[in-house]
Structure formats: structure tokens, C-alpha cells
Design an enzyme around this catalytic site. Structure first.
Site, short mmCIF file in Angstrom:
data_model
loop_
_atom_site.label_atom_id
_atom_site.label_comp_id
_atom_site.label_asym_id
_atom_site.label_seq_id
_atom_site.Cartn_x
_atom_site.Cartn_y
_atom_site.Cartn_z
N TYR A 168 -35.31 3.52 -33.39
CA TYR A 168 -34.56 4.51 -34.16
C TYR A 168 -33.06 4.38 -33.85
O TYR A 168 -32.23 4.34 -34.76
CB TYR A 168 -35.06 5.92 -33.84
CG TYR A 168 -34.41 7.00 -34.67
CD1 TYR A 168 -34.94 7.37 -35.90
CD2 TYR A 168 -33.27 7.65 -34.23
CE1 TYR A 168 -34.35 8.35 -36.68
CE2 TYR A 168 -32.67 8.64 -34.99
CZ TYR A 168 -33.21 8.99 -36.21
OH TYR A 168 -32.61 9.96 -36.97
N HIS A 201 -29.93 3.12 -36.39
CA HIS A 201 -28.75 3.95 -36.65
C HIS A 201 -27.47 3.32 -36.11
O HIS A 201 -26.40 3.53 -36.68
CB HIS A 201 -28.97 5.36 -36.10
CG HIS A 201 -29.80 6.20 -37.01
ND1 HIS A 201 -31.17 6.05 -37.11
CD2 HIS A 201 -29.45 7.17 -37.90
CE1 HIS A 201 -31.62 6.90 -38.02
NE2 HIS A 201 -30.60 7.58 -38.52
N TYR A 247 -21.45 14.15 -37.81
CA TYR A 247 -22.91 14.10 -37.90
C TYR A 247 -23.45 13.48 -36.63
O TYR A 247 -23.13 12.35 -36.29
CB TYR A 247 -23.29 13.29 -39.13
CG TYR A 247 -24.75 13.23 -39.52
CD1 TYR A 247 -25.74 13.92 -38.83
CD2 TYR A 247 -25.15 12.47 -40.61
CE1 TYR A 247 -27.06 13.86 -39.22
CE2 TYR A 247 -26.47 12.40 -41.01
CZ TYR A 247 -27.43 13.09 -40.30
OH TYR A 247 -28.74 13.02 -40.69
N TRP A 283 -33.14 3.84 -47.63
CA TRP A 283 -33.09 4.16 -46.20
C TRP A 283 -34.35 4.89 -45.77
O TRP A 283 -34.92 4.60 -44.72
CB TRP A 283 -31.84 5.00 -45.89
CG TRP A 283 -31.71 5.37 -44.44
CD1 TRP A 283 -32.03 6.55 -43.86
CD2 TRP A 283 -31.22 4.53 -43.38
NE1 TRP A 283 -31.77 6.52 -42.52
CE2 TRP A 283 -31.27 5.28 -42.20
CE3 TRP A 283 -30.74 3.22 -43.34
CZ2 TRP A 283 -30.86 4.78 -40.97
CZ3 TRP A 283 -30.32 2.72 -42.11
CH2 TRP A 283 -30.39 3.50 -40.95
N TRP A 284 -34.80 5.85 -46.57
CA TRP A 284 -36.03 6.56 -46.25
C TRP A 284 -37.21 5.60 -46.12
O TRP A 284 -38.01 5.71 -45.19
CB TRP A 284 -36.34 7.61 -47.30
CG TRP A 284 -35.48 8.83 -47.28
CD1 TRP A 284 -34.58 9.21 -46.32
CD2 TRP A 284 -35.43 9.83 -48.28
NE1 TRP A 284 -33.98 10.40 -46.67
CE2 TRP A 284 -34.48 10.80 -47.87
CE3 TRP A 284 -36.09 10.01 -49.50
CZ2 TRP A 284 -34.20 11.94 -48.62
CZ3 TRP A 284 -35.80 11.14 -50.25
CH2 TRP A 284 -34.86 12.09 -49.82
#
Length: 103
Positions: free
Chosen positions: A18, A22, A41, A75-76
């Protein structure tokens, strides 16, 4: 500017993957977020529960409101193998209520 927070669930054993994904966020996705007004963010990881905790400032749409765009849908799909997702590959996301803020 509004601040929002939400939580998501990471599948067991995928913290490094993950973070890697990112760290290599697609430039076009980062640009979309900025153009939509998403700022400051951050995503944090709770190792005890495999919970991802996200917080962001927004001038317009939240990152969670951009699901109709092709890049977010891509992206999902890219992230679906390592997170709990809905049937459309969007992450299962639970909004969190702010109970304290110190500026």
C-alpha cells in the site's frame, strides 16, 4: 476550507505494498486531486486493526467524490486486490465525525 476524515480497511499483510503504491502515485491522479481542491491529504495506518485513517482539507470535492472520473476508477481497480472494496472497486470508506480540533 473544510477538513474531513475517513477510515478504510487494508487486507492483512499489505502495508508495504500500500505504501509503495502511494509513494508512486500516478501524477495524473495527484493533479486531479489538487484541481478538485484536495489539500494536505494524509493517510495513517493502525497496525493493530489494519485500518487506514485518512484526513484531508478540501476546497471543493473530497477525494471520495471523484469516483466518476476514469483515473479514479482505474486507481480503485489497481488498489482493489489489497483493500476492502465495494462492488465497483471503490474502497469501503467510513466517514469520521470530528470531536476535537486544536489549531
Amino acid at each position: 476550507m473544510q477538513r474531513i476524515a475517513f477510515k478504510m480497511k487494508l487486507k492483512l499483510g499489505y502495508e508495504a505494498e500500500y505504501k509503495k503504491r502511494h509513494d508512486e502515485i500516478w501524477p495524473e491522479l495527484a493533479q486531479l486531486l489538487k484541481e478538485a481542491g484536495v489539500r494536505d491529504y494524509s493517510i495513517f495506518f493502525d497496525e493493530e486493526t489494519n485500518t487506514l485513517f485518512a484526513v484531508q482539507k478540501q476546497d471543493g470535492a473530497s477525494s471520495q467524490d471523484l469516483g466518476s472520473t476514469a483515473i479514479v476508477q482505474k486507481w480503485w481497480a489497481y488498489m482493489a486486490d489489497i483493500m476492502d472494496t465495494n462492488s465497483d472497486n471503490s474502497p469501503v470508506s467510513v466517514p469520521l465525525k470530528e470531536v476535537f480540533y486544536l489549531e
